[in-house]
Motif scaffolding. Structure first.
Motif, PDB file in Angstrom:
ATOM      1  N   LEU A  49       0.828  -1.203   0.000  1.00  0.00           N
ATOM      2  CA  LEU A  49       0.000   0.000   0.000  1.00  0.00           C
ATOM      3  C   LEU A  49       0.863   1.255   0.000  1.00  0.00           C
ATOM      4  O   LEU A  49       0.522   2.259  -0.636  1.00  0.00           O
ATOM      5  N   SER A  50       1.981   1.203   0.702  1.00  0.00           N
ATOM      6  CA  SER A  50       2.885   2.353   0.731  1.00  0.00           C
ATOM      7  C   SER A  50       3.434   2.651  -0.664  1.00  0.00           C
ATOM      8  O   SER A  50       3.542   3.819  -1.061  1.00  0.00           O
ATOM      9  N   PHE A  51       3.769   1.596  -1.410  1.00  0.00           N
ATOM     10  CA  PHE A  51       4.285   1.804  -2.764  1.00  0.00           C
ATOM     11  C   PHE A  51       3.204   2.360  -3.691  1.00  0.00           C
ATOM     12  O   PHE A  51       3.480   3.180  -4.570  1.00  0.00           O
ATOM     13  N   VAL A  52       1.954   1.927  -3.495  1.00  0.00           N
ATOM     14  CA  VAL A  52       0.852   2.472  -4.288  1.00  0.00           C
ATOM     15  C   VAL A  52       0.652   3.950  -3.970  1.00  0.00           C
ATOM     16  O   VAL A  52       0.433   4.771  -4.869  1.00  0.00           O
ATOM     17  N   TYR A  53       0.707   4.282  -2.678  1.00  0.00           N
ATOM     18  CA  TYR A  53       0.599   5.687  -2.292  1.00  0.00           C
ATOM     19  C   TYR A  53       1.733   6.500  -2.922  1.00  0.00           C
ATOM     20  O   TYR A  53       1.534   7.646  -3.329  1.00  0.00           O
ATOM     21  N   PHE A  54       2.918   5.898  -2.979  1.00  0.00           N
ATOM     22  CA  PHE A  54       4.052   6.561  -3.620  1.00  0.00           C
ATOM     23  C   PHE A  54       3.756   6.808  -5.100  1.00  0.00           C
ATOM     24  O   PHE A  54       3.995   7.904  -5.615  1.00  0.00           O
ATOM     25  N   ALA A  55       3.218   5.794  -5.782  1.00  0.00           N
ATOM     26  CA  ALA A  55       2.955   5.909  -7.219  1.00  0.00           C
ATOM     27  C   ALA A  55       1.893   6.963  -7.509  1.00  0.00           C
ATOM     28  O   ALA A  55       2.062   7.805  -8.395  1.00  0.00           O
ATOM     29  N   LYS A  56       0.796   6.927  -6.762  1.00  0.00           N
ATOM     30  CA  LYS A  56      -0.279   7.886  -7.043  1.00  0.00           C
ATOM     31  C   LYS A  56       0.121   9.295  -6.631  1.00  0.00           C
ATOM     32  O   LYS A  56      -0.273  10.273  -7.277  1.00  0.00           O
ATOM     33  N   CYS A 116      -4.980   0.508  -9.786  1.00  0.00           N
ATOM     34  CA  CYS A 116      -3.640   0.953 -10.206  1.00  0.00           C
ATOM     35  C   CYS A 116      -3.470   0.857 -11.718  1.00  0.00           C
ATOM     36  O   CYS A 116      -2.852   1.734 -12.345  1.00  0.00           O
ATOM     37  N   LEU A 117      -4.006  -0.199 -12.322  1.00  0.00           N
ATOM     38  CA  LEU A 117      -3.902  -0.350 -13.774  1.00  0.00           C
ATOM     39  C   LEU A 117      -4.689   0.742 -14.497  1.00  0.00           C
ATOM     40  O   LEU A 117      -4.240   1.287 -15.511  1.00  0.00           O
ATOM     41  N   ILE A 118      -5.874   1.059 -13.981  1.00  0.00           N
ATOM     42  CA  ILE A 118      -6.666   2.144 -14.583  1.00  0.00           C
ATOM     43  C   ILE A 118      -5.941   3.473 -14.432  1.00  0.00           C
ATOM     44  O   ILE A 118      -5.922   4.304 -15.344  1.00  0.00           O
ATOM     45  N   MET A 119      -5.323   3.666 -13.272  1.00  0.00           N
ATOM     46  CA  MET A 119      -4.588   4.905 -13.019  1.00  0.00           C
ATOM     47  C   MET A 119      -3.416   5.057 -13.993  1.00  0.00           C
ATOM     48  O   MET A 119      -3.150   6.157 -14.496  1.00  0.00           O
ATOM     49  N   SER A 120      -2.735   3.959 -14.289  1.00  0.00           N
ATOM     50  CA  SER A 120      -1.607   4.022 -15.229  1.00  0.00           C
ATOM     51  C   SER A 120      -2.092   4.332 -16.651  1.00  0.00           C
ATOM     52  O   SER A 120      -1.442   5.085 -17.380  1.00  0.00           O
ATOM     53  N   VAL A 285       1.934   0.782 -13.021  1.00  0.00           N
ATOM     54  CA  VAL A 285       1.760  -0.617 -13.426  1.00  0.00           C
ATOM     55  C   VAL A 285       2.501  -1.542 -12.469  1.00  0.00           C
ATOM     56  O   VAL A 285       1.967  -2.578 -12.022  1.00  0.00           O
ATOM     57  N   LEU A 286       3.727  -1.191 -12.106  1.00  0.00           N
ATOM     58  CA  LEU A 286       4.508  -2.010 -11.178  1.00  0.00           C
ATOM     59  C   LEU A 286       3.856  -2.072  -9.798  1.00  0.00           C
ATOM     60  O   LEU A 286       3.903  -3.100  -9.119  1.00  0.00           O
ATOM     61  N   ALA A 287       3.228  -0.983  -9.374  1.00  0.00           N
ATOM     62  CA  ALA A 287       2.606  -0.931  -8.046  1.00  0.00           C
ATOM     63  C   ALA A 287       1.405  -1.851  -7.938  1.00  0.00           C
ATOM     64  O   ALA A 287       1.031  -2.271  -6.832  1.00  0.00           O
ATOM     65  N   SER A 288       0.780  -2.195  -9.059  1.00  0.00           N
ATOM     66  CA  SER A 288      -0.428  -3.028  -9.018  1.00  0.00           C
ATOM     67  C   SER A 288      -0.123  -4.505  -8.816  1.00  0.00           C
ATOM     68  O   SER A 288      -0.992  -5.265  -8.378  1.00  0.00           O
ATOM     69  N   ILE A 289       1.099  -4.940  -9.103  1.00  0.00           N
ATOM     70  CA  ILE A 289       1.418  -6.376  -9.135  1.00  0.00           C
ATOM     71  C   ILE A 289       1.212  -7.073  -7.789  1.00  0.00           C
ATOM     72  O   ILE A 289       0.559  -8.127  -7.733  1.00  0.00           O
TER      73      ILE A 289
END
Length: 720
Positions: A49-56, A116-120, A285-289
């Motif tokens: 979740l932290s990495f997703v927060y980083f990506a967004k 995450c995929l939609i966001m990318s 994309v990487l954050a969604s995996i």
């Protein structure tokens, strides 16, 4: 989504209560394994979740860093840029209720992964206009006039211009006019940001509640603080990426860079804004995996197995929680027995309105929601136009502005958020203390922001706009003020914006309006001579000028340093109250409504703050414009020059007025918490004094509208 048989078996085995006659060794071994499984699972989810927060956060902050670049590239005003920025919140609005309400019943990690995929995809879409619209054109004297014709900037008569040059110039204008439709490509930026908002929707409500459900109660605040702190690393890299891309020319890889006659310090410069979006899309994309491999449920900690809410939380919710919870569980069993998912969806839909009524009947939740909406209006507007404010107020380049924000301002915010979570854990602050901490951080933060009014720069001296051609200070919005006796013999356009700096320290909108008769060199090193408007001042030693705006006053660099110091302290102070505010929000509502409450909270903030704030901040900033650009086919383009003093008052004034309004609502939240939490410590002593006093106190509370009620009156209900 369905759970695999292995996951069902694991979840079932973790839920079995061991018989009393089992050995203590087996019991201790089982509980030890369960604790290890719980801790390991929640930490893996916390990392993902932290990495997703980083990506967004990276893609969102990069958009903020490219506000001025997009404005110049598509030649649009700040108000329209505000609409583009607000489209992210519109995307959230479209599905936030469905995701927050139904998402808690589905596989939360996989929903986050799909988001995450939609966001990318949206991030990639933002960058697409660069590959379909024409090359960027900027206004520059040598690029329009063929140097072999040896023409002066001040064209005293139109017949001095060779016929071939006129034809070439007109052909270029016509070609540009035909491709003017390319400027509407900003719609793709808006749609891409809209798609980013849709993809980001499930991350916050589902991710935060997942942590709060399966983390140890005393660690929940620290975990949420860690997620938000690590998310701040995203904006750091986002603004640093914006700083790097702002130094690269917008058409890098498409044109010969040696032919570019402007630098990144030029007011017409546009950086490679599109490049950062491609990088941000790959990171999303990487954050969604990881989320596709996480389980739907984790084993709950020991302290939360037999209780649906924390001991502290039970003080702030009504006694009828148990009855409602039983009723809710019965309905869930009925829905599970029903055949097909359709009946279950109908059941959930029927419970939507009662849940919404229950939520808004909570005065603490409602008042805190109002305070957050007003405060986010203040903060979103301030953050969106902070790069523009620094560029226009202190004369900094886009690259330096983004670098300063990413390397100095954002770390202060990260440290503030982490400090708030650490203070909550170390001092074991309850809900009342969290409300005090949140209020104190807002009060002192906006008090510090007040001092920024005294840390601004004066307007640049621009002939015909901020000073007269004779050097008299004046602000004028009349276009005829651009013409004077010194340039009356020249054939000049009032729509041109190709500023030059005279030897007298005054900026002129173009070499023609400066009355320059000759030029030497080309491109970045062009020098203009015999400028009649430059030589009329007594302070002028010569009548020459160079390309670009003149530097602001000598005090401006010092003011910029003061501004940065106060801004860092203010950002830290305001951020300390972030984590306590989240804890206050989670602890004042019922357990089964947490996802729904966070979803409604996010929805309200998006609709009433995220969407309108950038728009009306942009409209207000546009009112301070002194010189508008013109499009090739006519019509108003982007603003070229702002009134520094008016910009300072509008930008900081709006921020402070909204911040002050949020403080009043925060005071109301604290007052309600104080009033409702005081009787909690007195039920035993009251019962000893007699049933009459207890009955009287009960009647007093029955006649008042509130949420935070005592737990020894079973007939009480939450009312609107």
């Amino acid at each position: 989504m369905e759970i695999s048989s292995k996951e069902n078996a694991a979840f079932f085995s973790n839920s079995i209560i061991l018989p009393v006659d089992h050995s203590s060794f087996k019991s201790e071994s089982s509980s030890s394994k369960e604790r290890q499984s719980c801790c390991g699972g929640i930490k893996i989810f916390l990392s993902a979740l932290s990495f997703v927060y980083f990506a967004k956060a990276l893609s969102g902050s990069y958009l903020k860093s490219t506000i001025t670049q997009i404005e110049r590239r598509f030649d649009i005003p700040s108000s329209l840029v505000g609409v583009i920025d607000g489209s992210f919140e519109i995307g959230n609005l479209l599905i936030i209720i469905l995701v927050s309400y139904f998402g808690a019943k589905l596989h939360r990690p996989r929903i986050i992964g799909a988001g995450c995929l939609i966001m990318s995809a949206g991030t990639f879409l933002i960058a697409m206009p660069q590959f379909f619209m024409g090359r960027y054109r900027y206004e520059r004297f040598p690029s329009i006039i063929n140097s072999t014709d040896s023409l002066s900037p001040c064209l005293q008569e139109k017949n001095q211009i060779p016929h071939s040059t006129l034809e070439k110039s007109q052909a270029k204008i016509n070609a540009g006019c035909e491709k003017e439709a390319g400027s509407s490509m900003w719609i793709y930026v808006l749609l891409g940001n809209l798609l980013r908002g849709i993809g980001e929707t499930p991350i916050q409500p589902l991710g935060i509640t997942y942590i709060d459900d399966y983390a140890v109660e005393e660690n929940a605040a620290l975990y949420i603080g860690c997620v938000q702190t690590l998310a701040i690393i995203g904006p750091i890299f986002g603004f640093l990426l914006g700083s790097l891309c702002a130094k690269l020319y917008v058409d890098i890889g498409f044109v010969d860079l040696d032919s570019v006659t402007i630098t990144h310090k030029d007011v017409q410069w546009v950086g490679a804004w599109w490049l950062g979006y491609l990088i941000a899309g790959v990171i999303s994309v990487l954050a969604s995996i990881p989320f596709w491999f996480l389980p739907k449920h984790l084993p709950k900690p020991e302290g939360r197995k037999d209780s649906s809410s924390s001991s502290e939380q039970s003080k702030f919710i009504t006694e009828d929680n148990k009855e409602r919870q039983k009723s809710y569980q019965q309905h869930v069993k009925i829905a599970e027995l029903a055949k097909g998912k359709f009946l279950e969806s109908i059941f959930s839909l029927l419970n939507f309105l009662p849940s919404l009524k229950n939520l808004f009947g909570n005065p603490v939740y409602f008042l805190y929601l109002c305070a957050s909406i007003i405060q986010f209006n203040s903060l979103i507007g301030m953050v969106t136009y902070k790069p523009k404010y620094i560029e226009q107020q202190y004369g900094q380049t886009s690259s330096k502005t983004n670098f300063v924000i990413g390397l100095i301002n954002i770390p202060a915010v990260a440290f503030g958020i982490f400090s708030g979570g650490l203070i909550m854990k170390k001092f074991r602050i309850n809900v009342l203390g969290a409300a005090k901490l949140s209020l104190g951080s807002s009060f002192f933060g906006y008090l510090l922001l007040l001092s920024l009014f005294a840390m601004g720069c004066e307007n640049s001296d621009v002939a015909g706009l901020t000073v007269s051609y004779h050097g008299t200070k004046q602000i004028t919005h009349f276009e005829q003020a651009l013409f004077s006796e010194c340039n009356s013999g020249c054939v000049c356009s009032k729509n041109d914006w190709d500023p030059i700096c005279g030897e007298n320290g005054i900026t002129y909108i173009s070499a023609c309006l400066a009355g320059c008769q000759a030029s030497n060199g080309s491109g970045k090193s062009t020098v203009f001579y015999n400028c009649s408007c430059v030589g009329i001042l007594k302070s002028s030693r010569s009548s020459s000028a160079v390309v670009g705006l003149c530097q602001k006053g000598n005090k401006c660099p010092k003011m910029f340093l003061y501004f940065l110091v106060i801004l860092v302290i203010t950002s830290y102070t305001l951020s300390v109250g972030g984590t306590p505010g989240y804890i206050l929000l989670l602890r004042c509502i019922k357990p089964h409504l947490k996802s729904f409450a966070l979803g409604i909270y996010t929805l309200a903030v998006r609709v009433l703050a995220g969407i309108p704030a950038p728009v009306y901040f942009g409209v207000a900033i546009d009112t301070t414009c002194l010189k508008w650009g013109s499009k090739r086919c006519g019509g108003r383009g982007a603003c070229r020059l702002y009134d520094s003093r008016a910009l300072r008052y509008v930008y900081l004034g709006l921020t402070l007025v909204l911040g002050t309004g949020s403080i009043f609502f925060s005071i109301a939240v604290l007052w309600v918490l104080r009033k409702r939490s005081t009787p909690q410590d007195e039920p035993i002593s009251a019962s000893r004094r007699g049933t009459g006093l207890t009955k009287k106190r009960k009647d007093d509370f029955v006649n008042s509208d509130h949420l935070i009620q005592t737990t020894y009156w079973p007939e009480k209900e939450t009312r609107l």
